[in-house]
Design an enzyme around this catalytic site. Sequence first.
Site, PDB file in Angstrom:
ATOM      1  N   GLY B 163       0.957  -1.017   0.308  1.00 60.54           N
ATOM      2  CA  GLY B 163      -0.294   0.028  -0.113  1.00 60.54           C
ATOM      3  C   GLY B 163       0.679   1.128  -0.220  1.00 60.54           C
ATOM      4  O   GLY B 163       0.395   2.456   0.685  1.00 60.54           O
ATOM      5  N   GLU B 199      15.202  -1.233  -4.644  1.00 57.83           N
ATOM      6  CA  GLU B 199      14.259  -1.624  -6.336  1.00 57.83           C
ATOM      7  C   GLU B 199      15.526   0.041  -6.789  1.00 57.83           C
ATOM      8  O   GLU B 199      14.999   0.779  -6.207  1.00 57.83           O
ATOM      9  CB  GLU B 199      13.169  -1.666  -6.652  1.00 57.83           C
ATOM     10  CG  GLU B 199      12.859  -2.094  -7.873  1.00 57.83           C
ATOM     11  CD  GLU B 199      11.595  -2.523  -7.719  1.00 57.83           C
ATOM     12  OE1 GLU B 199      10.870  -3.130  -7.523  1.00 57.83           O
ATOM     13  OE2 GLU B 199      10.870  -1.402  -7.744  1.00 57.83           O
ATOM     14  N   HIS B 207       6.632   4.299 -20.031  1.00 56.45           N
ATOM     15  CA  HIS B 207       5.999   3.814 -20.122  1.00 56.45           C
ATOM     16  C   HIS B 207       5.746   2.645 -22.461  1.00 56.45           C
ATOM     17  O   HIS B 207       5.179   3.803 -22.089  1.00 56.45           O
ATOM     18  CB  HIS B 207       4.231   3.811 -19.387  1.00 56.45           C
ATOM     19  CG  HIS B 207       3.600   2.745 -20.133  1.00 56.45           C
ATOM     20  ND1 HIS B 207       2.916   2.340 -18.910  1.00 56.45           N
ATOM     21  CD2 HIS B 207       3.923   0.970 -20.480  1.00 56.45           C
ATOM     22  CE1 HIS B 207       2.034   0.943 -19.161  1.00 56.45           C
ATOM     23  NE2 HIS B 207       2.237   0.298 -20.215  1.00 56.45           N
ATOM     24  N   LYS B 235      -4.800   5.629 -19.209  1.00 57.92           N
ATOM     25  CA  LYS B 235      -3.768   6.701 -20.664  1.00 57.92           C
ATOM     26  C   LYS B 235      -4.480   7.420 -21.166  1.00 57.92           C
ATOM     27  O   LYS B 235      -6.490   6.560 -20.900  1.00 57.92           O
ATOM     28  CB  LYS B 235      -3.618   4.685 -21.243  1.00 57.92           C
ATOM     29  CG  LYS B 235      -2.337   3.952 -20.820  1.00 57.92           C
ATOM     30  CD  LYS B 235      -2.095   3.176 -21.693  1.00 57.92           C
ATOM     31  CE  LYS B 235      -1.894   1.486 -20.661  1.00 57.92           C
ATOM     32  NZ  LYS B 235      -0.921   0.698 -21.374  1.00 57.92           N
ATOM     33  N   GLU B 287       5.634  -5.981 -16.830  1.00 57.88           N
ATOM     34  CA  GLU B 287       4.261  -6.824 -16.962  1.00 57.88           C
ATOM     35  C   GLU B 287       3.530  -7.139 -18.028  1.00 57.88           C
ATOM     36  O   GLU B 287       4.332  -6.421 -18.931  1.00 57.88           O
ATOM     37  CB  GLU B 287       2.908  -6.748 -15.917  1.00 57.88           C
ATOM     38  CG  GLU B 287       2.553  -5.940 -16.501  1.00 57.88           C
ATOM     39  CD  GLU B 287       0.508  -4.724 -15.251  1.00 57.88           C
ATOM     40  OE1 GLU B 287       0.414  -6.144 -14.738  1.00 57.88           O
ATOM     41  OE2 GLU B 287       0.765  -3.799 -15.815  1.00 57.88           O
ATOM     42  N   ARG B 291      -4.272 -10.157 -23.289  1.00 59.00           N
ATOM     43  CA  ARG B 291      -5.763  -9.623 -23.515  1.00 59.00           C
ATOM     44  C   ARG B 291      -5.484  -8.905 -25.312  1.00 59.00           C
ATOM     45  O   ARG B 291      -4.731  -7.913 -24.976  1.00 59.00           O
ATOM     46  CB  ARG B 291      -6.246  -9.379 -22.933  1.00 59.00           C
ATOM     47  CG  ARG B 291      -5.839  -7.827 -22.237  1.00 59.00           C
ATOM     48  CD  ARG B 291      -6.735  -7.027 -21.330  1.00 59.00           C
ATOM     49  NE  ARG B 291      -5.947  -6.068 -19.998  1.00 59.00           N
ATOM     50  CZ  ARG B 291      -5.586  -4.893 -20.511  1.00 59.00           C
ATOM     51  NH1 ARG B 291      -5.740  -4.776 -22.001  1.00 59.00           N
ATOM     52  NH2 ARG B 291      -5.364  -4.180 -19.434  1.00 59.00           N
ATOM     53  N   VAL B 294      -6.923  -1.405 -25.459  1.00 55.50           N
ATOM     54  CA  VAL B 294      -7.803  -0.553 -25.616  1.00 55.50           C
ATOM     55  C   VAL B 294      -6.977  -0.097 -27.173  1.00 55.50           C
ATOM     56  O   VAL B 294      -7.685   0.736 -27.763  1.00 55.50           O
ATOM     57  CB  VAL B 294      -7.659   0.730 -24.027  1.00 55.50           C
ATOM     58  CG1 VAL B 294      -9.124   1.351 -25.346  1.00 55.50           C
ATOM     59  CG2 VAL B 294      -8.439  -0.213 -22.728  1.00 55.50           C
TER      60      VAL B 294
END
Lengths: 82, 452
Positions: B163, B199, B207, B235, B287, B291, B294
């Site tokens: 979180g 990290e 992106h 986006k 990641e 699918r 858009v």
Amino acid sequence: MSRRHEVVSPIPGVFYRRPDPDSDPFAIEGQVIGADDTVCLVEVMKSFHQVPAGAAGTLVQFLVENEDVVDAGQPVAVIEAG
Amino acid sequence: MKRLLVANRGEIAVRIIRAARDLGISTVAVHSTADAEARHVRLADTAVEIGPPQAGKSYLVIDAILDAARSAGADAVHPGYGFLSERAGFAAAVADAGLAFVGPDAAVIDQMGDKVRARQVAMAAGVPTVPGTRGGVENVEAAVAAAVEIGYPIMLKAAAGGGGRGIRVVEDEAGLRTAFPAASREAASAFGDGRMYLERFVRRARHVEVQVLGDGSDAVHLFERECSLQRRRQKVVEEALAPGIDAAVRDAMTAAAARLAREVGYRSAGTVEFLVDDQTHEFFFIEMNTRIQVEHPTTELVTGIDLVAEQLRIAAGERLRHAQDGIAARGWAIEFRVNAEDPARGFLPSPGKVGRVELPAGPWVRVDTWLEPDVTVPPFYDSLLAKVVVWGEDRESAIRRSRRALAEFAVEGVPTTAGLHTEILDQDWFAAGEFHTGTLEQWLSDREEATP
């Protein structure tokens, strides 16, 4: 003198009484709440809006069921303000 | 494949029905009671009502969709995006019902949906991931040693946390030595575990994502899209290709994406998402989306390949029809998402009755939409009204044509974000292609202060 205050949904959407399915309801009937306390959520287009009581008092009744569809301006709960 | 059930609504359902029709496949629409008159319902050969307006009682009910498929005699199911599209359980249920699922196998959806497992698969395929420690480190000396390997700036996170709590960014060893004990103490008191995870912190990240197609044994890439312009992780504007990416980075990143798709035996269209460090030009896997997305039309406009048609062919058992050396990118494409939201009121979602509708058209302008005059935009689903997608022979001409197309867009009755896009087009940082994932939010907040 107590007076009747209707909590109104400001937007159309889906009415929820809990912040998420695993949590307790924001408020239950018979509960004393403050004017700024959240009474419910209304989901419109995948965004969630908290609806405040708008008046301090006792929440006497919910007028819609959890996950019901509500319109903008529709009363969703009644508070006996006092 | 003879009869396809489209388990979705809105513009993507319209898009899928059209691709199916182009291939001579008949279509079955499903719809909630709120969508009885919707465009996807009228365009399909058959329609089945599956429940009340709330998506949780209609579009997300697996049994209702499978019942509809059986009753309408469908032999395949396309999930679109959103709703059930990345639920391994749905893919498995479709397969168990003896129908073709237009997407990867349930096991692959499962694997790529789990961030830790996806990261491991990427590493196995030789795809760079954000440098970081594998587990938690327990003390300052271990953190300092790890930081030498990872490189500064470093993001410190509680290994047991979540979180966004207890995150610190440190610039150098001195900063790490100061921040670590305090952050570790906080973590110990909040989570009962003082171990910290380190990290690499990418300050200015782009992106960028690579479109892939796989048939289960081979996989190809269809170049990349730039998706940095986001508001609340949604986006807003996407383009293909990505500005600010040089040929060497493009070659390495697209090859890495295709390698990952082959590594997992990917079948169907998918997207491999990367974070690109705007300063060092390094790219890191984040990641994979299992699918159709858009923003897929931007890729279609620069490659000339119908991604949904390819998905359908692959789901019907065909092998990939395109070899990598036969796939070229030509020109530039930009997509603008027009939403029923009011930019003047904090992007308040704005359902309601629509009056007049004027959609852009003309050379090299494509509008994917479900919108028509006099429809009602329901409050139950997402606010996407239309995607205005424009092609130009280079980025500059695509921008010029975008201005023209957006100026033609008119919807009465509900506020939309169309005007905001025109403003974005006029910004110097947009024209120069100089933006990162924080640019749009920063600009919106500056703009709000400038016009109280």
